[in-house]
Design a protein around this motif. Structure first.
Motif, PDB file in Angstrom:
ATOM      1  N   LYS A  96       0.856  -1.192   0.000  1.00 17.75           N
ATOM      2  CA  LYS A  96       0.000   0.000   0.000  1.00 17.75           C
ATOM      3  C   LYS A  96       0.893   1.243   0.000  1.00 17.75           C
ATOM      4  O   LYS A  96       2.124   1.131   0.077  1.00 17.75           O
ATOM      5  CB  LYS A  96      -0.942  -0.006   1.194  1.00 17.75           C
ATOM      6  N   PRO A  97       0.324   2.436  -0.102  1.00 14.93           N
ATOM      7  CA  PRO A  97       1.152   3.651  -0.131  1.00 14.93           C
ATOM      8  C   PRO A  97       2.059   3.784   1.081  1.00 14.93           C
ATOM      9  O   PRO A  97       1.732   3.344   2.182  1.00 14.93           O
ATOM     10  CB  PRO A  97       0.111   4.777  -0.169  1.00 14.93           C
ATOM     11  N   ARG A 148       4.165   6.224   3.735  1.00 15.62           N
ATOM     12  CA  ARG A 148       4.057   7.532   4.364  1.00 15.62           C
ATOM     13  C   ARG A 148       5.406   7.895   4.964  1.00 15.62           C
ATOM     14  O   ARG A 148       5.945   7.169   5.784  1.00 15.62           O
ATOM     15  CB  ARG A 148       2.979   7.495   5.454  1.00 15.62           C
ATOM     16  N   SER A 166      11.176  11.546  -2.653  1.00 11.12           N
ATOM     17  CA  SER A 166       9.842  10.932  -2.663  1.00 11.12           C
ATOM     18  C   SER A 166       9.452  10.379  -4.037  1.00 11.12           C
ATOM     19  O   SER A 166       8.961   9.245  -4.140  1.00 11.12           O
ATOM     20  CB  SER A 166       8.786  11.914  -2.162  1.00 11.12           C
ATOM     21  N   SER A 212       8.948   6.475  -5.044  1.00 13.37           N
ATOM     22  CA  SER A 212       7.643   6.035  -5.545  1.00 13.37           C
ATOM     23  C   SER A 212       7.801   5.205  -6.817  1.00 13.37           C
ATOM     24  O   SER A 212       7.175   4.156  -6.987  1.00 13.37           O
ATOM     25  CB  SER A 212       6.757   7.256  -5.812  1.00 13.37           C
ATOM     26  N   THR A 252       4.674   2.451  -5.849  1.00 11.07           N
ATOM     27  CA  THR A 252       3.563   2.800  -4.967  1.00 11.07           C
ATOM     28  C   THR A 252       3.595   4.293  -4.700  1.00 11.07           C
ATOM     29  O   THR A 252       4.599   4.962  -4.962  1.00 11.07           O
ATOM     30  CB  THR A 252       3.654   2.024  -3.626  1.00 11.07           C
ATOM     31  N   THR A 253       2.507   4.811  -4.194  1.00 13.70           N
ATOM     32  CA  THR A 253       2.447   6.232  -3.856  1.00 13.70           C
ATOM     33  C   THR A 253       3.262   6.502  -2.588  1.00 13.70           C
ATOM     34  O   THR A 253       3.239   5.717  -1.646  1.00 13.70           O
ATOM     35  CB  THR A 253       0.986   6.655  -3.613  1.00 13.70           C
ATOM     36  N   VAL A 254       3.995   7.601  -2.601  1.00 11.35           N
ATOM     37  CA  VAL A 254       4.753   8.023  -1.414  1.00 11.35           C
ATOM     38  C   VAL A 254       4.206   9.375  -0.963  1.00 11.35           C
ATOM     39  O   VAL A 254       4.229  10.343  -1.716  1.00 11.35           O
ATOM     40  CB  VAL A 254       6.260   8.129  -1.704  1.00 11.35           C
ATOM     41  N   ILE A 255       3.712   9.409   0.248  1.00 12.74           N
ATOM     42  CA  ILE A 255       3.089  10.618   0.797  1.00 12.74           C
ATOM     43  C   ILE A 255       3.996  11.211   1.866  1.00 12.74           C
ATOM     44  O   ILE A 255       4.457  10.495   2.767  1.00 12.74           O
ATOM     45  CB  ILE A 255       1.716  10.285   1.419  1.00 12.74           C
ATOM     46  N   HIS A 263       4.232   0.516   6.882  1.00 17.05           N
ATOM     47  CA  HIS A 263       4.457   1.359   5.705  1.00 17.05           C
ATOM     48  C   HIS A 263       4.690   2.823   6.094  1.00 17.05           C
ATOM     49  O   HIS A 263       4.434   3.731   5.300  1.00 17.05           O
ATOM     50  CB  HIS A 263       3.268   1.257   4.745  1.00 17.05           C
TER      51      HIS A 263
END
Length: 323
Positions: free
Chosen positions: A32-33, A35, A54, A58, A63-66, A89
């Protein structure tokens, strides 16, 4: 096959199974993303580096990196959030030196940085710059010290107990200077107020501070490195100006909760090391005075414990304590 041989074979098979499981877990991670928690306001050294890595991270992990800025309690709010995270994560990107100081400065913490967090890798080092507002009538450390004995000097610190604060205490004790410490919630706010003339002096990481020096909005008096830096060749080190052996700076690194599987920690370490060493990222950071400096998880742990012991002495000498 005798009994001892059978036991050894079974043990070897069990270890192989565990290793295979760990490898498979790391290969499928992340699910999942991600953080990345930066425990300071936007605009400081840690935030700058988080935003530099970031997008490449990603792309590498698909995956998404927030990035989440979680300031508060001198960085302890965001750090506590990561230390207690159980989603597998969540990463912490912070000033590792400041984190090493925390346990000595605070009488009580909701987390133990040595037990609740694991270092993935160091990313970069940025020496502190000693800067003043252009109106301050001092062109070197000696003149600033003399001035502090004649008039009130407000010294902006990113937070009480932060690495720049403790570094300022170190200079104060070594030179006999007299500062009035003004605490802020992060480096960017301390810089802005010094630029605005609401504080006279600041020590902060070169990565976030150099642009203001280059723009003529701050005047640099010294650099807290063993040798002069290439971007400021005419600026003497603090050690050159009488504080023998003095060095300080911000060490940005990534940590994860202690519950993180070793294989996942190794994967994060490898990807971040590759990204921070890439020509694009390295050039971007070095142009602002940050040196790419990576460490393995084992090296990171050893560094952290050395820093904690070293700064504990400075904190005790300076009487820096928050209950």
């Amino acid at each position: 096959m005798n009994r001892r041989t059978t036991v050894h074979a079974l043990a070897a098979a069990a270890l192989a199974t565990v290793a295979a499981g760990a490898a498979a877990q790391a290969q499928s991670w992340p699910t999942k993303p991600l953080r990345i928690v930066v425990p300071y306001p936007p605009g400081g050294s840690s935030d700058i580096i988080a935003r530099a890595i970031s997008q490449p991270l990603s792309e590498a992990l698909k995956t998404t990196v927030i990035i989440e800025n979680k300031p508060g309690a001198n960085g302890n709010t965001g750090t506590d959030l990561v230390a207690k995270s159980s989603d597998g994560h969540t990463l912490l990107l912070c000033d590792v030196g400041a984190l090493a100081i925390t346990a000595s400065v605070y009488g009580r913490l909701p987390f133990d940085p040595s037990k609740d967090l694991k270092g993935a890798t160091m990313l970069a080092y940025s020496p502190h710059l000693l800067v003043v507002h252009p109106s301050v009538p001092a062109s070197n450390l000696q003149e600033l010290v003399a001035l502090s004995k004649r008039q009130k000097i407000d010294f902006a610190v990113t937070a009480i107990g932060s690495a720049p604060h403790v570094a300022g205490v170190g200079v104060e004790k070594a030179t006999g200077a007299k500062w009035e410490y003004i605490p802020y919630k992060g480096g960017s706010q301390a810089i802005n107020d010094t630029v605005a003339g609401q504080a006279h002096v600041l020590m902060n990481g070169m990565l976030a501070t150099l642009p203001m020096v280059q723009a003529g909005k701050l005047k640099v008096l010294g650099v807290s490195k063993a040798t002069r830096v290439a971007l400021l060749p005419d600026v003497p080190t603090i050690a050159e100006q009488g504080v023998k052996g003095f060095e300080s700076g911000t060490w940005q690194g990534v940590l994860m909760p202690a519950s993180t599987p070793p294989a996942v920690l190794s994967k994060v370490s490898a990807e971040l090391t590759r990204i921070i060493r890439s020509p694009e990222v390295r050039q971007r950071l070095s142009g602002q005075g940050a040196e790419v400096h990576t460490m393995t998880p084992t090296e990171f742990t050893a560094f952290f414990e050395r820093e904690r012991a070293s700064w504990a002495k400075v904190v005790a000498q300076g009487g820096v304590k928050i209950e």
